[in-house]
Scaffold this active site. Sequence first.
Site, PDB file in Angstrom:
ATOM      1  N   HIS A 170      13.796  -5.695  14.193  1.00  0.00           N
ATOM      2  CA  HIS A 170      13.585  -4.483  13.401  1.00  0.00           C
ATOM      3  C   HIS A 170      14.737  -3.534  13.675  1.00  0.00           C
ATOM      4  O   HIS A 170      14.950  -3.112  14.810  1.00  0.00           O
ATOM      5  CB  HIS A 170      12.252  -3.820  13.751  1.00  0.00           C
ATOM      6  CG  HIS A 170      11.943  -2.636  12.881  1.00  0.00           C
ATOM      7  ND1 HIS A 170      11.145  -2.727  11.752  1.00  0.00           N
ATOM      8  CD2 HIS A 170      12.343  -1.346  12.959  1.00  0.00           C
ATOM      9  CE1 HIS A 170      11.057  -1.545  11.190  1.00  0.00           C
ATOM     10  NE2 HIS A 170      11.771  -0.683  11.899  1.00  0.00           N
ATOM     11  N   CYS A 171      15.483  -3.194  12.639  1.00  0.00           N
ATOM     12  CA  CYS A 171      16.673  -2.358  12.797  1.00  0.00           C
ATOM     13  C   CYS A 171      16.327  -0.907  12.480  1.00  0.00           C
ATOM     14  O   CYS A 171      15.983  -0.586  11.338  1.00  0.00           O
ATOM     15  CB  CYS A 171      17.800  -2.843  11.887  1.00  0.00           C
ATOM     16  SG  CYS A 171      19.322  -1.887  12.060  1.00  0.00           S
TER      17      CYS A 171
END
Length: 375
Positions: free
Chosen positions: A182-183
């Site tokens: 998850h960025c």
Amino acid sequence: MRSRQRMFAAVMRLLLKCLRLGRRRRFKLVRQVEQLWHYGHLCLRSLLYNSFTNGDVVLDSLFEPVYWLVDHVTRWFGVVFVALVIGLTSSIVAIVYICLLPLILQTYTPAWICWHLAYGHWNLIMIVFHYYMAITTSPGYPPQAKNDLTGVSICRKCIAPKPARTHHCSICNRCVLKMDHHCPWLNNCVGHYNHRYFFSFCLFMTMGCIYCSISGWEMFRDAYAAIERMKLLEKERLQVAANQTYYQTPPPTFSFRQRAFHKSVVYLWVLCSSVALALGALTLWHAALITRGETSIERHINRKERQRLQKKGKVFRNPYSYGSWDNWKVFLGVDVPRHWLTRVLLPSPHLPHGTGLSWDLPPCVTEQRAPLLAI
């Protein structure tokens, strides 16, 4: 005399009986405490026993509160991170257009002007396109109906089918197909459908920062020296004003436009160089993962599996790796040679191979490999 002896003997017998009784009770209490301790220890071990427990599991359990805090901060501040990326990138573009481009047009040769205009605008278009696609494209989610997929596991958190390479995101609170991570800078998961956009954005942003750092090195040195002269002249001016020597002419000061120009050039070079180092390291890491046909999560899973099989004298083989060159072709979606131009060097919204639910052999793979975990 005899009565006294009898009384003394009776008292002594009573005392000895009390001592024996107290000792028995004390030993009995100690035995009960030991039994309770062993019973509690056995219950605790039986409840917490796991054959897969190791040092990593213990560390993950200890850091679970930290993970919870990071997940919630990332979830609520994702929009702030996206705005920060857009703001910093826009400031660099504005400085280039306002400060550097007029200087380039006045001092550079026509060949260098054409090069800077062509490369700079191409790099900017690739950055904007891939970042927009990375934050707006869904990473891909498995179907929720249990009848749609067969032969897959069930996610223990969302109680839904979990195909191969699918993992649960604690920030999005749902499973993601071929999840990498998850960025927070995208405010989105990096998964099956936007993994290429994420990597391309990192690559072209790194290239753009390196380009700005190299091209602006001489300007940065001149601007830094000018700022130091500004500070020195400002110090001399203040000393003259303090001495009140009106017969001396105060040293000239720089205008606001000159100050803004030099500080903008220094800001551009420092920011681009810092981003080039940090984002360049991240890009190289993901390039190595793509070469091996892995994601960030699969890297840790495969490392543990490799160690486990090595102890048994077996060899681990990644079932989703088709060789270094073919892994890149599959990742970039290059089926024919012209796709290197139309799909890699130019903006392209083409979809990746497969649906993320099953992993059949892509048509661009030249050599078929047996999908075995161990041989």
